[in-house]
Scaffold this active site. Structure first.
Site, PDB file in Angstrom:
ATOM      1  N   TYR A  56       4.817   5.113  11.147  1.00 31.47           N
ATOM      2  CA  TYR A  56       5.051   4.005  11.386  1.00 31.47           C
ATOM      3  C   TYR A  56       5.559   2.993  10.205  1.00 31.47           C
ATOM      4  CZ  TYR A  56       0.524   3.339   8.929  1.00 31.47           C
ATOM      5  OH  TYR A  56      -0.451   3.719   7.967  1.00 31.47           O
ATOM      6  N   ARG A  82       0.963  -0.973   0.114  1.00 28.03           N
ATOM      7  CA  ARG A  82      -0.214  -0.167  -0.176  1.00 28.03           C
ATOM      8  C   ARG A  82       1.226   1.362  -0.405  1.00 28.03           C
ATOM      9  NH1 ARG A  82      -1.786   1.473   5.563  1.00 28.03           N
ATOM     10  NH2 ARG A  82      -0.704   2.796   5.772  1.00 28.03           N
ATOM     11  N   HIS A 132      -3.269   4.862   5.292  1.00 25.58           N
ATOM     12  CA  HIS A 132      -4.241   3.717   4.707  1.00 25.58           C
ATOM     13  C   HIS A 132      -5.959   4.384   4.604  1.00 25.58           C
ATOM     14  CE1 HIS A 132      -7.293   0.745   7.434  1.00 25.58           C
ATOM     15  NE2 HIS A 132      -7.388   1.607   7.692  1.00 25.58           N
TER      16      HIS A 132
END
Ligand SMILES: Cc1ncc(C[n+]2csc(CCOP(=O)(O)OP(=O)(O)O)c2C)c(N)n1
Length: 363
Positions: A270, A257, A261
């Protein structure tokens, strides 16, 4: 051997755009010549354009939220192209390129994210259920649907799309047990995009995800999810197994990805930039473009025509979204239940009173 679950993955097209042999998989893409590959490329390009347009629409306040699929175009377009229109698809919120390939009306698709509609498209128009926000719930629906196909003696199949994070969910494991026990004609299609929001895939499993399925009695295929040809072949094999009475197959499409998100997430908190660089070099569109150019099946004029097409789709979508009428806030209460009930009527009147408090500029 057609089915693998050893940690290696199946690849037919390298990131540098070289076609490599994969015995057992090659025959399944034998019908994909230059024209078909160009059309796969075009669908991937349009999917990317739609995705970036929707992301921009969110940033400009035109829609509330968007779950980007950037980087996952090959996994979605390759698998969707291997299905029949009458097969039924059950996805999460991220399978918007699958919906595009199945012919969804794009304005309807995006209207949900603007708050103009509750569930988006009519599932029966495109044989694809409305997006599931509850992680993994759709896998149970897909197995039930597949069992129904069996009971009806139809050779249609169903497909459940889900992410790496969903593999830890009870529903997904229950769906796999049921599918194996009843030999349901279903494909479990896991897009391992390496993150469940901020949780890296290593927190879900220390083994390749595809290794899990054989424990349930379901054969699995691990495939390069950024390789549209390999994904097509794997899905075609799984669909053929299901149609011919051999039950479920599990596909792990190893992808990434590239975006957040959703548009409300900040992946820089992160995710290391070096990881992003590594995956940028494995871009699903670039390799097809390189291969097509190498074999003389894509020239500048054709490329321009594909780009123009994608731009037109995005431009029309933007205009249609901005032209949507403002939704009537209380109308949302009308479509929660089929029959009216006192609990909902109370909520409706309380919300009406709350909205009325804004009249005349008062709060
Ligand atoms: C049952 C349930 N638990 C938690 C959530 C909150 N949630 C939304 S998305 C998400 C991560 C899902 O990750 P993954 O399955 O890998 O799919 P991806 O979003 O990466 O495509 C979680 C935990 C939810 N929607 N449903």
């Amino acid at each position: 051997m057609l089915l693998t679950h050893s940690g290696e993955y199946v690849q037919l097209l390298t990131p540098r755009g070289e076609r490599v042999d994969a015995p057992g998989f090659d025959p399944w893409v034998a019908d994909i010549g230059s024209v078909e590959l160009r059309s796969l490329y075009e669908d991937m390009l349009i999917s990317r354009r739609l995705d970036t347009e929707a992301t921009a629409l969110q940033r400009q306040g035109e829609i509330g939220l968007w779950p980007p699929l950037l980087g996952q175009e090959a996994a979605q377009v390759g698998s969707a192209h291997a299905l029949r229109p009458s097969d039924f698809v059950f996805g999460s919120y991220r399978e918007n390129a699958v919906a595009f390939c199945r012919g969804v009306d794009l304005t309807t698709m995006i209207s949900v994210w603007r708050g103009n509609a509750n569930a988006g498209w009519n599932p029966y128009d495109i044989s694809m259920a409305a997006p599931a926000i509850i992680i993994g719930a759709q896998t149970l629906h897909a197995v039930g649907y597949a069992m129904g196909c069996d009971f009806d003696r139809s050779d249609d199949i169903s497909v459940a799309y889900f992410g790496d994070g969903a593999t830890s969910q009870g529903d997904v494991n229950e769906a796999m047990i049921f599918a194996a026990s009843f030999s349901a004609p279903v494909i479990f299609f896991c897009q391992n995009n390496h993150y469940a929001i901020s949780e890296p895939v290593g927190v879900q499993t220390t083994k390749p995800i595809a290794d899990r399925a054989p424990g349930f009695g379901i054969p699995s295929i691990r495939v390069d999810g950024n390789d549209v040809l390999a994904v097509f072949a794997a899905t075609a094999i799984a669909a053929d197994r299901a149609r011919s009475g051999n039950g479920p197959t599990y596909i792990e499409a190893v992808t990434y990805r590239m975006g957040p998100h959703t548009t409300s997430d900040d992946p820089t908190r992160y995710r290391p930039e070096t990881e992003l660089e590594e995956w940028r070099a494995k871009d699903p569109l670039d390799r097809v473009k390189r291969y097509l150019m190498k074999i003389g099946a894509l020239d500048d004029a054709q490329m321009q025509a594909i780009d123009d097409h994608a731009d037109r789709v995005a431009k029309d979508l933007r205009a249609a979204i901005r032209a949507l009428p403002e939704p009537e806030p209380l109308s949302f209460f009308d479509t929660v239940f089929a029959e009216p009930n006192a609990h909902l009527a109370r909520q409706r009147s309380q919300h009406a009173a709350y909205l009325a408090a804004f009249d005349g500029g008062e709060r």
